[in-house]
Scaffold this motif. Structure first.
Motif, PDB file in Angstrom:
ATOM      1  N   THR A   1       0.752  -1.184   0.219  1.00 59.47           N
ATOM      2  CA  THR A   1      -0.042  -0.027   0.097  1.00 59.47           C
ATOM      3  C   THR A   1       0.986   1.210   0.000  1.00 59.47           C
ATOM      4  OG1 THR A   1      -0.178  -0.079   2.456  1.00 59.47           O
ATOM      5  CG2 THR A   1      -1.844  -1.189   1.212  1.00 59.47           C
ATOM      6  N   ASP A   2       1.947   1.160  -0.070  1.00 66.58           N
ATOM      7  CA  ASP A   2       3.082   2.334  -0.185  1.00 66.58           C
ATOM      8  C   ASP A   2       2.768   3.130  -1.099  1.00 66.58           C
ATOM      9  OD1 ASP A   2       4.174   1.181   2.204  1.00 66.58           O
ATOM     10  OD2 ASP A   2       5.967   0.591   1.129  1.00 66.58           O
ATOM     11  N   SER A   3       2.218   2.691  -2.465  1.00 65.95           N
ATOM     12  CA  SER A   3       1.801   3.838  -3.444  1.00 65.95           C
ATOM     13  C   SER A   3       0.496   4.033  -3.381  1.00 65.95           C
ATOM     14  CB  SER A   3       2.208   2.783  -4.781  1.00 65.95           C
ATOM     15  OG  SER A   3       3.533   2.810  -4.904  1.00 65.95           O
ATOM     16  N   GLY A   4      -0.448   3.814  -2.428  1.00 65.76           N
ATOM     17  CA  GLY A   4      -1.594   4.004  -2.180  1.00 65.76           C
ATOM     18  C   GLY A   4      -2.723   2.744  -2.485  1.00 65.76           C
ATOM     19  N   VAL A   5      -3.796   3.101  -2.311  1.00 67.93           N
ATOM     20  CA  VAL A   5      -4.774   2.032  -2.425  1.00 67.93           C
ATOM     21  C   VAL A   5      -5.830   2.372  -3.601  1.00 67.93           C
ATOM     22  CG1 VAL A   5      -4.524   1.077  -0.285  1.00 67.93           C
ATOM     23  CG2 VAL A   5      -6.157   2.681  -0.698  1.00 67.93           C
ATOM     24  N   LEU A   6      -6.666   1.450  -4.342  1.00 68.67           N
ATOM     25  CA  LEU A   6      -7.447   2.121  -5.277  1.00 68.67           C
ATOM     26  C   LEU A   6      -8.429   2.785  -4.717  1.00 68.67           C
ATOM     27  CD1 LEU A   6      -7.635  -1.393  -7.209  1.00 68.67           C
ATOM     28  CD2 LEU A   6      -6.161   0.517  -7.744  1.00 68.67           C
ATOM     29  N   ARG A   7      -8.820   3.852  -5.371  1.00 62.69           N
ATOM     30  CA  ARG A   7      -9.733   4.785  -5.061  1.00 62.69           C
ATOM     31  C   ARG A   7     -11.230   4.052  -5.731  1.00 62.69           C
ATOM     32  NH1 ARG A   7      -9.341   9.868  -3.773  1.00 62.69           N
ATOM     33  NH2 ARG A   7      -7.088   9.866  -4.953  1.00 62.69           N
ATOM     34  N   MET A   8     -12.210   3.715  -4.807  1.00 62.37           N
ATOM     35  CA  MET A   8     -13.482   2.888  -5.178  1.00 62.37           C
ATOM     36  C   MET A   8     -14.748   3.609  -4.750  1.00 62.37           C
ATOM     37  SD  MET A   8     -12.232   0.032  -7.035  1.00 62.37           S
ATOM     38  CE  MET A   8     -13.725  -0.919  -6.827  1.00 62.37           C
ATOM     39  N   ASP A   9     -15.686   4.089  -5.174  1.00 65.50           N
ATOM     40  CA  ASP A   9     -16.831   4.500  -4.802  1.00 65.50           C
ATOM     41  C   ASP A   9     -17.747   3.127  -4.366  1.00 65.50           C
ATOM     42  OD1 ASP A   9     -18.244   3.717  -7.150  1.00 65.50           O
ATOM     43  OD2 ASP A   9     -17.832   5.607  -7.978  1.00 65.50           O
ATOM     44  N   GLN A  10     -18.885   3.642  -3.774  1.00 67.99           N
ATOM     45  CA  GLN A  10     -19.594   2.653  -3.110  1.00 67.99           C
ATOM     46  C   GLN A  10     -20.417   1.639  -4.249  1.00 67.99           C
ATOM     47  OE1 GLN A  10     -19.800   1.171   0.012  1.00 67.99           O
ATOM     48  NE2 GLN A  10     -20.823  -0.141  -0.980  1.00 67.99           N
ATOM     49  N   ALA A  11     -20.688   2.408  -5.294  1.00 67.24           N
ATOM     50  CA  ALA A  11     -21.333   1.863  -6.447  1.00 67.24           C
ATOM     51  C   ALA A  11     -20.534   0.828  -7.142  1.00 67.24           C
ATOM     52  CB  ALA A  11     -21.998   2.844  -7.491  1.00 67.24           C
ATOM     53  N   SER A  12     -19.370   1.399  -7.427  1.00 68.78           N
ATOM     54  CA  SER A  12     -18.446   0.209  -7.826  1.00 68.78           C
ATOM     55  C   SER A  12     -17.986  -0.721  -7.333  1.00 68.78           C
ATOM     56  CB  SER A  12     -17.048   1.206  -8.476  1.00 68.78           C
ATOM     57  OG  SER A  12     -17.426   1.977  -9.200  1.00 68.78           O
ATOM     58  N   THR A  13     -17.814  -0.656  -5.997  1.00 73.67           N
ATOM     59  CA  THR A  13     -17.607  -1.702  -5.091  1.00 73.67           C
ATOM     60  C   THR A  13     -18.780  -2.637  -5.037  1.00 73.67           C
ATOM     61  OG1 THR A  13     -16.234  -0.258  -3.610  1.00 73.67           O
ATOM     62  CG2 THR A  13     -16.844  -2.246  -2.464  1.00 73.67           C
ATOM     63  N   SER A  14     -19.807  -2.203  -4.854  1.00 76.48           N
ATOM     64  CA  SER A  14     -21.211  -3.208  -4.770  1.00 76.48           C
ATOM     65  C   SER A  14     -21.180  -3.763  -6.111  1.00 76.48           C
ATOM     66  CB  SER A  14     -22.593  -2.224  -4.769  1.00 76.48           C
ATOM     67  OG  SER A  14     -22.307  -1.580  -3.432  1.00 76.48           O
ATOM     68  N   GLU A  15     -20.962  -3.194  -7.305  1.00 68.77           N
ATOM     69  CA  GLU A  15     -21.149  -3.996  -8.537  1.00 68.77           C
ATOM     70  C   GLU A  15     -20.068  -5.004  -8.518  1.00 68.77           C
ATOM     71  OE1 GLU A  15     -21.966  -5.273 -12.325  1.00 68.77           O
ATOM     72  OE2 GLU A  15     -23.174  -4.075 -11.089  1.00 68.77           O
ATOM     73  N   MET A  16     -18.960  -4.522  -8.360  1.00 69.57           N
ATOM     74  CA  MET A  16     -17.603  -5.614  -8.227  1.00 69.57           C
ATOM     75  C   MET A  16     -18.056  -7.085  -7.405  1.00 69.57           C
ATOM     76  SD  MET A  16     -13.844  -4.974  -7.093  1.00 69.57           S
ATOM     77  CE  MET A  16     -13.541  -3.707  -8.091  1.00 69.57           C
ATOM     78  N   ALA A  17     -18.533  -6.473  -6.094  1.00 66.22           N
ATOM     79  CA  ALA A  17     -19.144  -7.659  -5.042  1.00 66.22           C
ATOM     80  C   ALA A  17     -20.140  -8.602  -5.753  1.00 66.22           C
ATOM     81  CB  ALA A  17     -19.630  -7.198  -3.962  1.00 66.22           C
ATOM     82  N   ALA A  18     -20.841  -7.940  -6.731  1.00 63.18           N
ATOM     83  CA  ALA A  18     -22.196  -8.740  -7.091  1.00 63.18           C
ATOM     84  C   ALA A  18     -21.598  -9.578  -8.201  1.00 63.18           C
ATOM     85  CB  ALA A  18     -23.196  -7.683  -7.722  1.00 63.18           C
ATOM     86  N   GLN A  19     -20.589  -8.964  -9.164  1.00 64.71           N
ATOM     87  CA  GLN A  19     -19.880  -9.857 -10.132  1.00 64.71           C
ATOM     88  C   GLN A  19     -19.081 -11.109  -9.612  1.00 64.71           C
ATOM     89  OE1 GLN A  19     -17.553  -7.285 -12.279  1.00 64.71           O
ATOM     90  NE2 GLN A  19     -19.319  -5.982 -13.406  1.00 64.71           N
ATOM     91  N   LEU A  20     -18.704 -10.908  -8.518  1.00 59.46           N
ATOM     92  CA  LEU A  20     -17.851 -11.899  -7.962  1.00 59.46           C
ATOM     93  C   LEU A  20     -18.773 -13.008  -7.198  1.00 59.46           C
ATOM     94  CD1 LEU A  20     -14.918  -9.739  -6.322  1.00 59.46           C
ATOM     95  CD2 LEU A  20     -14.589 -11.800  -7.936  1.00 59.46           C
TER      96      LEU A  20
END
Length: 169
Positions: free
Chosen positions: A138-157
């Motif tokens: 995480t030294d270079s940061g972490v991915l910037r994810m909004d809640q809608a994108s996170t929820s969509e990713m979770a649904a796909q998985l």
């Protein structure tokens, strides 16, 4: 992997080392430890990492507070856990088509003691010098994810896990 936000390492370390167990807190419904669930059964849970460094980074943990990956699980429990890790990793591969899928058990008695496996798909095309541990740090940061994108990713998985269609032993 360029849209990143800084990681507050000091706050993370303070929480990991002196806060409550993050997995147990998540499972008990504590709102400060909410995660998007990917898979769950009576003994295991898989959920999106709050601080991903690659898209679709998932953690898999036993529901019971177990701390030692080898010594605290009998062979049957270890095998069942690893079958869940494999199933979720296959879902990550289906959704993200990574060049390689990394599987790691991290944590220690000093912080994040609850046994958990990291499943991280390395996106295709990442330069070699940015692969392996560099892709996970995480030294270079972490991915910037909004809640809608996170929820969509979770649904796909979740769909990819469900599509496998076979029950785990």
């Amino acid at each position: 992997m360029t849209d990143r936000q800084p990681m507050d390492h000091e706050a993370y370390q303070a929480q990991a080392r002196s806060g409550p167990c993050f997995v147990c807190s998540f499972l008990s419904g504590h709102p400060d430890y909410a995660h998007e669930t990917i898979y769950e059964d009576d003994d295991h849970v898989a959920f999106l990492d709050r601080w991903p460094t690659v898209p679709g980074k998932v953690l898999v943990a036993p529901r019971l507070h177990i701390e030692h990956v080898v010594g605290d699980l009998d062979e049957a429990a270890y095998t069942r856990l690893m079958l869940v890790v494999r199933r979720v990793a296959l879902a990550v591969e289906t959704v993200f088509r990574p060049e390689r899928t990394y599987l790691l058990s991290l944590g220690s008695q000093q912080g994040n003691a609850h046994l958990h496996w990291h499943i991280a798909g390395l996106p295709p095309g990442v330069p070699y010098r940015q692969q392996q541990f560099h892709a996970l740090m995480t030294d270079s940061g972490v991915l910037r994810m909004d809640q809608a994108s996170t929820s969509e990713m979770a649904a796909q998985l979740r769909q990819a896990v469900h599509a496998q269609g076979r029950p785990l032993p």
